[in-house]
Design a protein around this motif. Sequence first.
Motif, PDB file in Angstrom:
ATOM      1  N   GLY A  11       0.824  -1.201   0.000  1.00 14.14           N
ATOM      2  CA  GLY A  11       0.000   0.000   0.000  1.00 14.14           C
ATOM      3  C   GLY A  11       0.859   1.252   0.000  1.00 14.14           C
ATOM      4  O   GLY A  11       2.084   1.203   0.095  1.00 14.14           O
ATOM      5  N   GLY A  12       0.184   2.390  -0.137  1.00 17.37           N
ATOM      6  CA  GLY A  12       0.929   3.636  -0.159  1.00 17.37           C
ATOM      7  C   GLY A  12       0.022   4.811   0.160  1.00 17.37           C
ATOM      8  O   GLY A  12      -1.182   4.653   0.268  1.00 17.37           O
ATOM      9  N   SER A  13       0.564   5.971   0.397  1.00 15.97           N
ATOM     10  CA  SER A  13       1.992   6.232   0.285  1.00 15.97           C
ATOM     11  C   SER A  13       2.800   5.743   1.472  1.00 15.97           C
ATOM     12  O   SER A  13       4.018   5.634   1.412  1.00 15.97           O
ATOM     13  CB  SER A  13       2.216   7.736   0.115  1.00 15.97           C
ATOM     14  N   GLY A  14       2.114   5.401   2.579  1.00 14.83           N
ATOM     15  CA  GLY A  14       2.844   5.042   3.792  1.00 14.83           C
ATOM     16  C   GLY A  14       3.080   3.549   3.942  1.00 14.83           C
ATOM     17  O   GLY A  14       2.930   2.999   5.040  1.00 14.83           O
ATOM     18  N   GLY A  15       3.477   2.887   2.871  1.00 10.23           N
ATOM     19  CA  GLY A  15       3.685   1.447   2.935  1.00 10.23           C
ATOM     20  C   GLY A  15       4.794   1.026   3.874  1.00 10.23           C
ATOM     21  O   GLY A  15       4.752  -0.063   4.444  1.00 10.23           O
ATOM     22  N   GLY A  16       5.789   1.876   4.073  1.00 11.05           N
ATOM     23  CA  GLY A  16       6.889   1.520   4.967  1.00 11.05           C
ATOM     24  C   GLY A  16       6.427   1.381   6.405  1.00 11.05           C
ATOM     25  O   GLY A  16       6.809   0.448   7.107  1.00 11.05           O
ATOM     26  N   SER A  17       5.586   2.307   6.854  1.00 13.15           N
ATOM     27  CA  SER A  17       5.084   2.243   8.227  1.00 13.15           C
ATOM     28  C   SER A  17       4.222   1.009   8.446  1.00 13.15           C
ATOM     29  O   SER A  17       4.356   0.296   9.446  1.00 13.15           O
ATOM     30  CB  SER A  17       4.276   3.509   8.557  1.00 13.15           C
ATOM     31  N   ALA A  18       3.318   0.718   7.496  1.00 16.44           N
ATOM     32  CA  ALA A  18       2.448  -0.453   7.629  1.00 16.44           C
ATOM     33  C   ALA A  18       3.240  -1.747   7.565  1.00 16.44           C
ATOM     34  O   ALA A  18       2.988  -2.691   8.326  1.00 16.44           O
ATOM     35  CB  ALA A  18       1.379  -0.425   6.536  1.00 16.44           C
ATOM     36  N   ALA A  19       4.215  -1.809   6.650  1.00 19.24           N
ATOM     37  CA  ALA A  19       5.025  -3.017   6.521  1.00 19.24           C
ATOM     38  C   ALA A  19       5.867  -3.262   7.764  1.00 19.24           C
ATOM     39  O   ALA A  19       6.077  -4.406   8.177  1.00 19.24           O
ATOM     40  CB  ALA A  19       5.921  -2.919   5.287  1.00 19.24           C
ATOM     41  N   ALA A  70      -3.769  -6.563  -1.846  1.00 20.57           N
ATOM     42  CA  ALA A  70      -2.445  -6.144  -2.339  1.00 20.57           C
ATOM     43  C   ALA A  70      -2.155  -6.765  -3.700  1.00 20.57           C
ATOM     44  O   ALA A  70      -2.274  -7.979  -3.879  1.00 20.57           O
ATOM     45  CB  ALA A  70      -1.374  -6.549  -1.333  1.00 20.57           C
ATOM     46  N   PHE A  71      -1.781  -5.932  -4.642  1.00 23.17           N
ATOM     47  CA  PHE A  71      -1.481  -6.434  -5.983  1.00 23.17           C
ATOM     48  C   PHE A  71       0.029  -6.603  -6.171  1.00 23.17           C
ATOM     49  O   PHE A  71       0.834  -6.043  -5.402  1.00 23.17           O
ATOM     50  CB  PHE A  71      -2.060  -5.508  -7.057  1.00 23.17           C
ATOM     51  N   VAL A 114      -7.995  -8.104   4.105  1.00 26.71           N
ATOM     52  CA  VAL A 114      -9.019  -7.160   3.649  1.00 26.71           C
ATOM     53  C   VAL A 114      -9.325  -6.235   4.823  1.00 26.71           C
ATOM     54  O   VAL A 114      -9.388  -6.685   5.976  1.00 26.71           O
ATOM     55  CB  VAL A 114     -10.303  -7.889   3.217  1.00 26.71           C
ATOM     56  N   GLY A 115      -9.528  -4.955   4.555  1.00 23.69           N
ATOM     57  CA  GLY A 115      -9.835  -4.002   5.614  1.00 23.69           C
ATOM     58  C   GLY A 115     -11.250  -3.480   5.525  1.00 23.69           C
ATOM     59  O   GLY A 115     -11.806  -3.338   4.426  1.00 23.69           O
ATOM     60  N   LEU A 116     -11.844  -3.205   6.676  1.00 20.75           N
ATOM     61  CA  LEU A 116     -13.135  -2.519   6.758  1.00 20.75           C
ATOM     62  C   LEU A 116     -12.881  -1.095   7.222  1.00 20.75           C
ATOM     63  O   LEU A 116     -12.125  -0.868   8.168  1.00 20.75           O
ATOM     64  CB  LEU A 116     -14.077  -3.227   7.728  1.00 20.75           C
ATOM     65  N   GLN A 117     -13.509  -0.141   6.553  1.00 17.12           N
ATOM     66  CA  GLN A 117     -13.337   1.269   6.879  1.00 17.12           C
ATOM     67  C   GLN A 117     -14.544   1.788   7.668  1.00 17.12           C
ATOM     68  O   GLN A 117     -15.689   1.518   7.309  1.00 17.12           O
ATOM     69  CB  GLN A 117     -13.183   2.104   5.607  1.00 17.12           C
ATOM     70  N   VAL A 118     -14.257   2.505   8.749  1.00 14.91           N
ATOM     71  CA  VAL A 118     -15.296   3.187   9.523  1.00 14.91           C
ATOM     72  C   VAL A 118     -15.061   4.684   9.395  1.00 14.91           C
ATOM     73  O   VAL A 118     -13.960   5.169   9.665  1.00 14.91           O
ATOM     74  CB  VAL A 118     -15.259   2.785  11.014  1.00 14.91           C
ATOM     75  N   MET A 119     -16.096   5.412   8.971  1.00  9.77           N
ATOM     76  CA  MET A 119     -16.007   6.864   8.798  1.00  9.77           C
ATOM     77  C   MET A 119     -16.963   7.543   9.778  1.00  9.77           C
ATOM     78  O   MET A 119     -18.105   7.109   9.922  1.00  9.77           O
ATOM     79  CB  MET A 119     -16.365   7.250   7.361  1.00  9.77           C
ATOM     80  N   ALA A 120     -16.502   8.593  10.424  1.00 15.08           N
ATOM     81  CA  ALA A 120     -17.298   9.263  11.452  1.00 15.08           C
ATOM     82  C   ALA A 120     -17.365  10.768  11.168  1.00 15.08           C
ATOM     83  O   ALA A 120     -16.591  11.296  10.360  1.00 15.08           O
ATOM     84  CB  ALA A 120     -16.696   9.007  12.831  1.00 15.08           C
ATOM     85  N   SER A 141      -3.601   7.323   2.604  1.00 10.56           N
ATOM     86  CA  SER A 141      -2.246   6.788   2.744  1.00 10.56           C
ATOM     87  C   SER A 141      -1.921   6.166   4.090  1.00 10.56           C
ATOM     88  O   SER A 141      -0.833   5.621   4.268  1.00 10.56           O
ATOM     89  CB  SER A 141      -1.222   7.886   2.446  1.00 10.56           C
ATOM     90  N   ILE A 142      -2.845   6.238   5.065  1.00  4.29           N
ATOM     91  CA  ILE A 142      -2.722   5.465   6.299  1.00  4.29           C
ATOM     92  C   ILE A 142      -3.650   4.256   6.232  1.00  4.29           C
ATOM     93  O   ILE A 142      -3.258   3.127   6.522  1.00  4.29           O
ATOM     94  CB  ILE A 142      -3.067   6.315   7.532  1.00  4.29           C
ATOM     95  N   ARG A 143      -4.899   4.495   5.800  1.00  4.63           N
ATOM     96  CA  ARG A 143      -5.905   3.432   5.824  1.00  4.63           C
ATOM     97  C   ARG A 143      -5.666   2.350   4.771  1.00  4.63           C
ATOM     98  O   ARG A 143      -5.793   1.151   5.047  1.00  4.63           O
ATOM     99  CB  ARG A 143      -7.289   4.055   5.626  1.00  4.63           C
ATOM    100  N   GLN A 144      -5.295   2.750   3.556  1.00  4.76           N
ATOM    101  CA  GLN A 144      -5.104   1.756   2.492  1.00  4.76           C
ATOM    102  C   GLN A 144      -3.922   0.821   2.780  1.00  4.76           C
ATOM    103  O   GLN A 144      -4.058  -0.399   2.658  1.00  4.76           O
ATOM    104  CB  GLN A 144      -4.951   2.475   1.148  1.00  4.76           C
ATOM    105  N   PRO A 145      -2.754   1.314   3.229  1.00  5.24           N
ATOM    106  CA  PRO A 145      -1.688   0.386   3.624  1.00  5.24           C
ATOM    107  C   PRO A 145      -2.094  -0.506   4.790  1.00  5.24           C
ATOM    108  O   PRO A 145      -1.719  -1.684   4.840  1.00  5.24           O
ATOM    109  CB  PRO A 145      -0.531   1.314   4.012  1.00  5.24           C
ATOM    110  N   GLY A 146      -2.869   0.046   5.744  1.00  3.35           N
ATOM    111  CA  GLY A 146      -3.352  -0.771   6.844  1.00  3.35           C
ATOM    112  C   GLY A 146      -4.179  -1.935   6.343  1.00  3.35           C
ATOM    113  O   GLY A 146      -4.034  -3.077   6.794  1.00  3.35           O
ATOM    114  N   ALA A 147      -5.061  -1.654   5.375  1.00  7.89           N
ATOM    115  CA  ALA A 147      -5.949  -2.694   4.851  1.00  7.89           C
ATOM    116  C   ALA A 147      -5.180  -3.824   4.187  1.00  7.89           C
ATOM    117  O   ALA A 147      -5.475  -5.003   4.418  1.00  7.89           O
ATOM    118  CB  ALA A 147      -6.943  -2.078   3.866  1.00  7.89           C
ATOM    119  N   VAL A 148      -4.196  -3.495   3.366  1.00  9.42           N
ATOM    120  CA  VAL A 148      -3.524  -4.544   2.584  1.00  9.42           C
ATOM    121  C   VAL A 148      -2.396  -5.241   3.352  1.00  9.42           C
ATOM    122  O   VAL A 148      -1.842  -6.221   2.865  1.00  9.42           O
ATOM    123  CB  VAL A 148      -2.994  -3.992   1.237  1.00  9.42           C
TER     124      VAL A 148
END
Length: 491
Positions: A153-161, A415-416, A458-464, A179-186
């Motif tokens: 994921g990106g842009s923050g793939g390094g932190s998630a990895a 993740a592709f 797979v990630g689930l997103q919660v929006m508030a 860029s936080i949520r998408q890397p978290g999900a994958v």
Amino acid sequence: MSDLTKLTATEIAGLVASGETSAVEVTQAHLGRIAAVDDRVHAFLHVDTEGALAAARAVDERRAAGEELGPLAGVPIAVKDVLTTKGVPTTVGSKILEGWRPPYDSTIVQRLRAAGTVMLGKTNMDEFAMGSSTEYSAYGPTHNPWDLDRIPGGSGGGSAAALAAYEAPLAIGSDTGGSIRQPGAVTGTVGAKPTYGGTSRYGLVAFSSSLDTPGPCARTVLDAALLHQVIGGHDPRDSTSIPAPVPDVVAAAKLGATGDLTGVKLGIVTEFTGEGAEPGVLAAFRESVDTLAKLGAEIVEVSCPHFAYALPAYYLIAPSECSSNLARFDGVRFGLRVGDDGNRSLEEVMSLTREAGFGAEVKRRIMIGTYALSSGYYDAYYGQAQKVRTLITRDFTAAFERVDALISPTTPFVAFPIGARTSDPYQMYLADLFTIPTNLYGGPGISVPCGLSDGLPVGLQVMAPTMADDRMYRVAAALESVVGTFTPPAL
């Protein structure tokens, strides 16, 4: 792998505070883990071994002196290389800032140091946070610990990895379009984007100033909430910072962990559950919706019709702001300078510096943004995109009159493979299809692991609503109480 690297941040902090282990021992264990696996993962751009051990010793000395430690004291943390760190390289994943050592800490880093966390180093990222796969880093891609041939994921793939590889129990990211949520999900980790203005942007190297939001990354919802509590709050040095206390996200996470969502009304975003997502992603999402309902939540469908225009609006607004923000990188004031041999004009030096220092994706977005802001096109492109942004905000406002929070898949796909989408920018941009609306609105969002598809997270997103960050933590923690945390295959 040391048992200390398998622990959550909450567990580590408890052991350090009780004296059952020392901050130095914990730090050494994580530095050892980085040395053992990061040549394959490439989560870090810089490891600050000396600084980390010094910070750990300071925590141990405070405990020995009888001082009361904070809830994350002694816990190692990885920091996305978009935040300035005094004396420690900050490159933003770009050659144009290679070797730059800032003279000051960002507010986020200052708060981390004050809380007694131990900064291990700076993590890899798409250059200037422009990307969805961490393949656009000038220093090479990061690899997903679930499958080293896939993106994190990106842009923050390094932190998630770094989290998924057990190189760090906590990390900091920044979220401009997901860029936080998408890397978290994958990567099967937790990534939270706070309300815009709820965390300080002072010392965050700017990409898109009306969207950029620093936030916490962790392996559990409670750990993310604890980190959010540390880094959040008003900062007078940031003019967009909200002068209000951080919602009690820690209490909300603990409440959610009881597994009781009685009285909570959740809206499924109709536009995000149809075409555009992989079948395995939708299957995991629907199973999670059933779980949330069994925990007591009332589930209703909510239509947000203008979400369909979020992607094109974002890719006009963000590039326009980046074309303005990146004008400061001119080879004159700081960073890379190319061609300054005394025979070239200032304009030629600036052109050569930018040609050498910026990567292809950054150049692409600068050109899109400059065009959108140019005379004769501003109203047709940038102005129209801002109108769409207003309509998206109205969709959120109307939805939150009916429900407490919205839920959707975090990403349309798992993740592709590395290299699969770099030749088609539009396909790459689709990775942020479900996360971008929240950034345009300014509200908080969190991604929590909800299942597997073809063996990948797979990630689930919660929006508030804005300044209701606690709601998303409660829902995410409730789901986590049933689904549990995810562990990738051993490296």
